[in-house]
Design a protein around this motif. Structure first.
Motif, PDB file in Angstrom:
ATOM      1  N   GLN A 138      43.716  25.331  42.050  1.00 33.00           N
ATOM      2  CA  GLN A 138      44.847  26.111  42.556  1.00 33.00           C
ATOM      3  C   GLN A 138      45.148  27.292  41.639  1.00 33.00           C
ATOM      4  N   GLN A 139      45.137  27.036  40.340  1.00 34.88           N
ATOM      5  CA  GLN A 139      45.411  28.109  39.373  1.00 34.88           C
ATOM      6  C   GLN A 139      44.295  29.148  39.376  1.00 34.88           C
ATOM      7  N   ASN A 140      43.041  28.686  39.515  1.00 32.76           N
ATOM      8  CA  ASN A 140      41.928  29.636  39.578  1.00 32.76           C
ATOM      9  C   ASN A 140      42.000  30.488  40.833  1.00 32.76           C
ATOM     10  N   ASN A 141      42.497  29.907  41.926  1.00 32.48           N
ATOM     11  CA  ASN A 141      42.673  30.678  43.156  1.00 32.48           C
ATOM     12  C   ASN A 141      43.714  31.774  42.962  1.00 32.48           C
ATOM     13  N   ASP A 142      44.846  31.397  42.347  1.00 37.65           N
ATOM     14  CA  ASP A 142      45.882  32.399  42.072  1.00 37.65           C
ATOM     15  C   ASP A 142      45.361  33.481  41.129  1.00 37.65           C
ATOM     16  N   LEU A 143      44.601  33.041  40.111  1.00 40.84           N
ATOM     17  CA  LEU A 143      44.047  33.992  39.144  1.00 40.84           C
ATOM     18  C   LEU A 143      43.045  34.931  39.814  1.00 40.84           C
ATOM     19  N   ALA A 144      42.232  34.389  40.725  1.00 40.68           N
ATOM     20  CA  ALA A 144      41.236  35.211  41.405  1.00 40.68           C
ATOM     21  C   ALA A 144      41.900  36.295  42.251  1.00 40.68           C
ATOM     22  N   GLN A 145      42.988  35.971  42.911  1.00 39.32           N
ATOM     23  CA  GLN A 145      43.700  36.967  43.713  1.00 39.32           C
ATOM     24  C   GLN A 145      44.332  38.035  42.819  1.00 39.32           C
ATOM     25  N   ALA A 146      44.904  37.595  41.690  1.00 38.96           N
ATOM     26  CA  ALA A 146      45.510  38.560  40.760  1.00 38.96           C
ATOM     27  C   ALA A 146      44.443  39.461  40.147  1.00 38.96           C
ATOM     28  N   ASN A 147      43.304  38.895  39.809  1.00 39.86           N
ATOM     29  CA  ASN A 147      42.224  39.701  39.217  1.00 39.86           C
ATOM     30  C   ASN A 147      41.655  40.678  40.240  1.00 39.86           C
ATOM     31  N   LEU A 148      41.612  40.276  41.520  1.00 40.39           N
ATOM     32  CA  LEU A 148      41.125  41.184  42.555  1.00 40.39           C
ATOM     33  C   LEU A 148      42.031  42.412  42.649  1.00 40.39           C
ATOM     34  N   GLN A 149      43.331  42.190  42.631  1.00 43.35           N
ATOM     35  CA  GLN A 149      44.266  43.321  42.669  1.00 43.35           C
ATOM     36  C   GLN A 149      44.073  44.232  41.454  1.00 43.35           C
ATOM     37  N   LEU A 150      43.868  43.595  40.293  1.00 41.46           N
ATOM     38  CA  LEU A 150      43.652  44.387  39.075  1.00 41.46           C
ATOM     39  C   LEU A 150      42.375  45.216  39.187  1.00 41.46           C
ATOM     40  N   GLN A 151      41.282  44.605  39.630  1.00 42.72           N
ATOM     41  CA  GLN A 151      40.013  45.330  39.713  1.00 42.72           C
ATOM     42  C   GLN A 151      40.068  46.430  40.762  1.00 42.72           C
ATOM     43  N   GLU A 152      40.815  46.209  41.845  1.00 42.70           N
ATOM     44  CA  GLU A 152      40.975  47.273  42.832  1.00 42.70           C
ATOM     45  C   GLU A 152      41.695  48.467  42.217  1.00 42.70           C
ATOM     46  N   ASN A 153      42.741  48.204  41.452  1.00 40.36           N
ATOM     47  CA  ASN A 153      43.468  49.294  40.784  1.00 40.36           C
ATOM     48  C   ASN A 153      42.582  49.986  39.759  1.00 40.36           C
ATOM     49  N   LEU A 154      41.818  49.183  38.994  1.00 41.24           N
ATOM     50  CA  LEU A 154      40.932  49.779  37.987  1.00 41.24           C
ATOM     51  C   LEU A 154      39.846  50.623  38.651  1.00 41.24           C
ATOM     52  N   GLU A 155      39.371  50.162  39.808  1.00 35.02           N
ATOM     53  CA  GLU A 155      38.333  50.922  40.506  1.00 35.02           C
ATOM     54  C   GLU A 155      38.887  52.255  41.017  1.00 35.02           C
ATOM     55  N   ARG A 156      40.125  52.262  41.509  1.00 38.28           N
ATOM     56  CA  ARG A 156      40.734  53.510  41.975  1.00 38.28           C
ATOM     57  C   ARG A 156      40.893  54.486  40.815  1.00 38.28           C
ATOM     58  N   VAL A 157      41.333  53.976  39.683  1.00 37.78           N
ATOM     59  CA  VAL A 157      41.482  54.846  38.506  1.00 37.78           C
ATOM     60  C   VAL A 157      40.128  55.368  38.053  1.00 37.78           C
ATOM     61  N   ALA A 158      39.119  54.492  38.055  1.00 37.71           N
ATOM     62  CA  ALA A 158      37.785  54.919  37.632  1.00 37.71           C
ATOM     63  C   ALA A 158      37.225  55.981  38.576  1.00 37.71           C
ATOM     64  N   GLU A 159      37.461  55.831  39.859  1.00 39.94           N
ATOM     65  CA  GLU A 159      36.984  56.809  40.838  1.00 39.94           C
ATOM     66  C   GLU A 159      37.633  58.167  40.605  1.00 39.94           C
ATOM     67  N   ALA A 160      38.948  58.111  40.326  1.00 41.25           N
ATOM     68  CA  ALA A 160      39.654  59.371  40.067  1.00 41.25           C
ATOM     69  C   ALA A 160      39.132  60.038  38.796  1.00 41.25           C
ATOM     70  N   LYS A 161      38.910  59.263  37.757  1.00 39.18           N
ATOM     71  CA  LYS A 161      38.391  59.822  36.514  1.00 39.18           C
ATOM     72  C   LYS A 161      36.986  60.381  36.701  1.00 39.18           C
ATOM     73  N   TYR A 162      36.197  59.697  37.519  1.00 38.19           N
ATOM     74  CA  TYR A 162      34.836  60.190  37.762  1.00 38.19           C
ATOM     75  C   TYR A 162      34.871  61.526  38.500  1.00 38.19           C
ATOM     76  N   GLN A 163      35.777  61.646  39.490  1.00 37.54           N
ATOM     77  CA  GLN A 163      35.896  62.899  40.236  1.00 37.54           C
ATOM     78  C   GLN A 163      36.347  64.042  39.331  1.00 37.54           C
ATOM     79  N   ASN A 164      37.135  63.703  38.300  1.00 39.46           N
ATOM     80  CA  ASN A 164      37.632  64.727  37.375  1.00 39.46           C
ATOM     81  C   ASN A 164      36.688  64.930  36.198  1.00 39.46           C
ATOM     82  N   GLY A 165      35.552  64.253  36.238  1.00 37.49           N
ATOM     83  CA  GLY A 165      34.588  64.410  35.153  1.00 37.49           C
ATOM     84  C   GLY A 165      34.979  63.698  33.875  1.00 37.49           C
ATOM     85  N   GLN A 166      35.929  62.769  33.945  1.00 35.64           N
ATOM     86  CA  GLN A 166      36.378  62.046  32.756  1.00 35.64           C
ATOM     87  C   GLN A 166      35.657  60.716  32.573  1.00 35.64           C
TER      88      GLN A 166
END
Length: 450
Positions: A138-166
């Protein structure tokens, strides 16, 4: 009826617990006693009890009444007689076959008791492990959902940085891979949770949907006091497998003793009788006889009385008789072979006992080492949680001061959540390792009586 009442009691208890939407570990262990596996173990033990009762009944006094009637035509004259008789037998010497059977059944019951204790311990340990595994899932399920949200946010930031050449394309791919991994984990986690809950429910013999939330967190155990050698000595005195091997050695010794008695004790008996005999015909009108067979160890008593007789017997004479018989077994190849066979069996069971003792010693050493290692892992997990908690506090402070980002706080929160899951998992592993050590020591985990 007793079993039915117990089933009803545990059904009501379990229904009350599950109806509240929660299930504690204590409630699960109580409900385990009405599970199919637990009941099967109880019935197996009860079967051994019935076998002992049958052997004890067979060793009791046996009384056999009888009657005989004859009708004959002697030279045109009808003659008839009715004789009532009774016989009784009882094993009076300790080596009777029935006494041997009782002792063998008692040893079998003792082994059944050991098997029952071992089975209950296994069910107890397995259920505890499954309970904490379901909590962790149960805890791993909750953690997996929280980590998915984190990785989605990190991916959006990474995409923006890549577009800006950073950010380099390689770093962007690494983040995208992390996001895909998080998606896979978040998709698998609910399935793993369902499997863990179904496993727990199957052990209790209920539907997984009846479990509710699992409310009991694991607790860090304290290892037993005393040296390892002291614990090993304790285990050798009370482990079911060692005690069962000792019981089988007693069986083999009893079989050898029986074979040796059968070979060397002569077939001897003594009988004492009293009868009233007709001086005319020589037939017995009434008689009583008692005997003792030394080889079988059984005493017997028989009597007969004529109640109807149309035959004129004339006067009667009282006859007292004493009989002795002895047969010495000088040559008996079959009995000699039986003695040799039982001697070999005794040697084999002695080796089996020594093997069980060595296996028990190794098992205790392994379980003790595993319990120590699991306890040390708890300390490591506590330190990791303290570090993650401090990192989260720092990230929150930086966000408040304007020197950090909300993404940094989210990342620290997920790391702290992971550390918390790791700590509970480590404590659960330590608790189940402690139960495994107690089981290896031969301690009755489930408690209660048979």
């Amino acid at each position: 009826m007793r079993i039915l009442r117990l089933l009803v009691f545990f059904f009501v208890l379990a229904s009350t617990v599950w109806a509240q939407g929660t299930l504690s570990l204590e409630g699960a262990l109580k409900a385990l006693q009405s599970s199919p596996d637990w009941q099967s173990a109880d019935l197996t033990y009860q079967s051994a009890q019935r076998t002992l009762e049958a052997a004890q009944a067979a060793a009791g006094l046996k009384v056999t009444p009888g009657a005989s009637y004859t009708l004959a035509d002697v030279s045109g004259t009808a003659q008839n007689s009715l004789i009532l008789s009774a016989s009784a037998s009882l094993g009076v010497l300790p080596w009777t076959a029935s006494a041997d059977a009782v002792r063998a059944a008692q040893r079998a019951l003792d082994r059944a008791s050991l098997t029952l204790s071992s089975t209950r311990n296994t069910l107890y340990t397995n259920l505890t492990t499954q309970y904490f595994a379901a909590r962790t899932a149960q805890q791993n399920n909750d953690l997996a959902q929280a980590n998915l949200q984190l990785q989605e946010n990190l991916e959006r930031v990474a995409e923006a940085k890549y577009q800006n050449g950073q950010l380099s394309f390689s770093d962007l791919l690494t983040q995208q891979q992390a996001l895909e991994s998080a998606r896979v984990n978040s998709a698998n986690a609910p399935g793993n949770l369902e499997i863990a809950r179904q496993t727990l429910a199957n052990s209790l013999g209920i539907a997984a949907g009846s479990l509710g939330s699992l409310t009991t967190a694991p607790t860090e155990p304290t290892l037993p006091a005393g040296t390892l050698e002291t614990l090993i000595a304790q285990a050798l005195k009370q482990r079911p497998d060692v005690l069962s091997a000792q019981s089988r050695l007693e069986d083999a010794q009893a079989s050898l003793d029986s074979a040796q008695r059968d070979r060397w004790v002569p077939a001897s008996s003594v009988t004492l009788g009293y009868a009233q005999r007709s001086t005319t015909t020589g037939t017995a009108n009434s008689s009583v006889s008692a005997g003792l067979d030394f080889k079988t160890g059984s005493a017997s008593l028989s009597a007969s009385v004529p109640v109807v007789s149309s035959v004129t017997t004339g006067s009667n004479a009282n006859v007292l008789s004493l009989g002795l018989s002895v047969a010495l077994p000088l040559l008996d190849p079959t009995s000699d072979a039986s003695v040799n066979s039982n001697q070999t069996t005794l040697s084999l069971t002695q080796l089996a006992l020594e093997s069980a003792q060595r296996a028990a010693t190794l098992d205790v050493r392994q379980k003790y080492q595993q319990a120590q290692t699991a306890k040390a892992q708890v300390g490591i997990a506590k330190a990791a949680l303290a570090t993650a908690s401090q990192t989260l506090k720092t990230a929150q402070a930086k966000l408040t001061a304007g020197t950090g980002t909300a993404l940094d706080v989210q990342n620290a929160q997920v790391n702290a959540q992971q550390a918390q899951v790791n700590l509970e998992s480590a404590i659960a592993t330590s608790q189940t390792a402690f139960l495994a050590l107690q089981n290896a020591l031969g301690i009755n985990l489930a408690g209660g009586s048979r």
